[in-house]
Every structure is written in structure tokens, then in C-alpha cells.
Write an enzyme that holds these catalytic residues in place. Sequence first.
Site, short mmCIF file in Angstrom:
data_model
loop_
_atom_site.label_atom_id
_atom_site.label_comp_id
_atom_site.label_asym_id
_atom_site.label_seq_id
_atom_site.Cartn_x
_atom_site.Cartn_y
_atom_site.Cartn_z
N GLU A 1 11.66 -14.39 1.82
CA GLU A 1 11.96 -15.03 3.10
C GLU A 1 11.46 -16.46 3.20
O GLU A 1 11.96 -17.25 4.00
CB GLU A 1 11.37 -14.19 4.25
N GLU B 1 2.71 2.30 -11.04
CA GLU B 1 1.58 1.80 -10.27
C GLU B 1 0.24 2.17 -10.89
O GLU B 1 -0.79 1.62 -10.52
CB GLU B 1 1.64 2.31 -8.84
#
Length: 297
Positions: free
Chosen positions: A83, A114
Site C-alpha cells: 500500500e 514458519e
Amino acid sequence: MEIKNLTTEQRNPATMHIDSMSTIDMVKTINQEDKKVAVAVGTQDDKIARAIDEAAKRYSKGGRLIYIGAGTSGRLGVLDAAELVPTYGIKPERAIGLIAGGKDAMYVAVEGAEDSQDLAKRDLKDLKLNKNDIVLGLAASGRTPYVIGGLDYAKAIGALTISIACVKDSKIGDHADIAIEAVVGPEAITGSTRMKAGTAQKMILNMISTGVMIKQGKIYENVMIDVKPTNSKLIDRACRIIHTTTGASTQKAKDTLKEANNDVGLAIVMLKTNCSLNQAKSLLETKNGNVAEVLNK
């Protein structure tokens, strides 16, 4: 601390019977829980401010904002990075989101990704991490190995490391220069950290990245002046920004924007100082392009 004992994994007494609530009571209950998020984030104001100041120094030297995380935390980092590009007109390589398991993990869980510290190290090596970079490690539980591995490698390189967790005394905080820990309490749905924890992380990222952009001169007063007028809609928005910040007529704003080659900040300086194009450019050069520093003297 074992995972089962983490704050983020506890059952919330206020929602024990959410499965049998009416829809309106369900909504109100979740809303009441969400109200706790801003309070929790507010306890970290000093650390967030320090993160902004330190990150802004590095960014102004050419450093990059690099987000690392897994699952929801990783997705929030990718979102914040993505963004910034259209919002502040920065190059995509200046804000990068890394998620354990790569791009596919944005949509489908990648098993085991992860849990690998080495994977984060490889991902950062591929980016040619340097000491001017800023690495933001996100983990609601505060213990994700991928994030710990990334923070350790970043510290070894000399990059600034910032951790963002939703538990107290987080493991990732022990591996970061600045540890931000917004403890939002148990989730409405046990362990669903995309809820309060995710909201808290998003709020913190909003503040850090926005603060860094403000300090780069991407904002004048409270408007985005690095918007790129690449179509008629954006040209109209740019003209309105110039009009509202300078008081110039719509036509004058449009003419000045054209003269400034669609550079909104430059047009604002020209109008506010009554300078020529070249004079305004010179003023901006003395302040590294920071419009606010030129005009708020």
C-alpha cells in the site's frame, strides 16, 4: 513459555457462549473486544515513536522497509508494504513484504515454513540486506522461528530490527533493537489472532510506515503530496490538493501543476512562496525535497 500458556491462546470468558448468542449480541460482543485494541496499542506509544524516528533515519539514507512474518502477521506486512507504493509514490523496492513460504503463502498455508529460521535468513540474503535497511518482524504469539531467524540475521548485518508482538516479554522482542508488545488479551474466538492481534499489528504498522513517510516529506499539512497524477482522476485530485493547501483557484492550480510537470509538492511551493519553477526547485533541494520543511520555517 509453552504455546498453550500464551495470552493469545487463552479462552476469553466474555465469549464462552458466542456460538449460542443472537447475531446482534455476537456483533456487540466482538465490538467490545475490539475496543480493547486501541488501548493496548496506546501502551506502546513511546516504542512506536522511537521505531519511527530510527527507521526514518535509515530510510532517508536509502534503506528499505522490510516486513517479515508468517500467516496473518506475514500477510499484514505484505499489505502494508504494497500500500505504500501507490499511497506515497515510492518505488516498490523501497518497501518489501516477506511471508514464510513465499507468495503462495498469501493464499494457502505452506506447511513448516514458519518453523524455519534458515528460510528467513535466505529470504533476506536474496534481498542483499544492508545496514541501512529496517526489518520489522511480526508475530502475534511473539515466538515464530521464521521471524527470529530473520531478526538475528538482520542484527548481524547491522540493520535496524523492530519486533511487533501481542504478548508480554515476547521471544522475538529479545532478538530486536526495539520490541513493541501490544497485549490485546484473549481473542473472541480462541487463538484466532487474525482478529484483535491482527488489528493491533495493522494499527502499529500504519503508524510506523506513515510516520516514516511523513518524515520523508511525503505529507504537507495532512495531505499526500507525492500522489502521481497519471490519469484524469488523479490529476483532478492533485489540483484539489493544491487548491486546498494554497488557496489558489482551480484553474491556477491546474496551470501550476502543468508547469511543475505534475509534481504536486513543487507546485505547492511555487504558489505558497510566489517563486518561479527554478527558485522553488532550489528551495526544495536545500531541504532534500521536504515541502513541509521549506514552508514551515
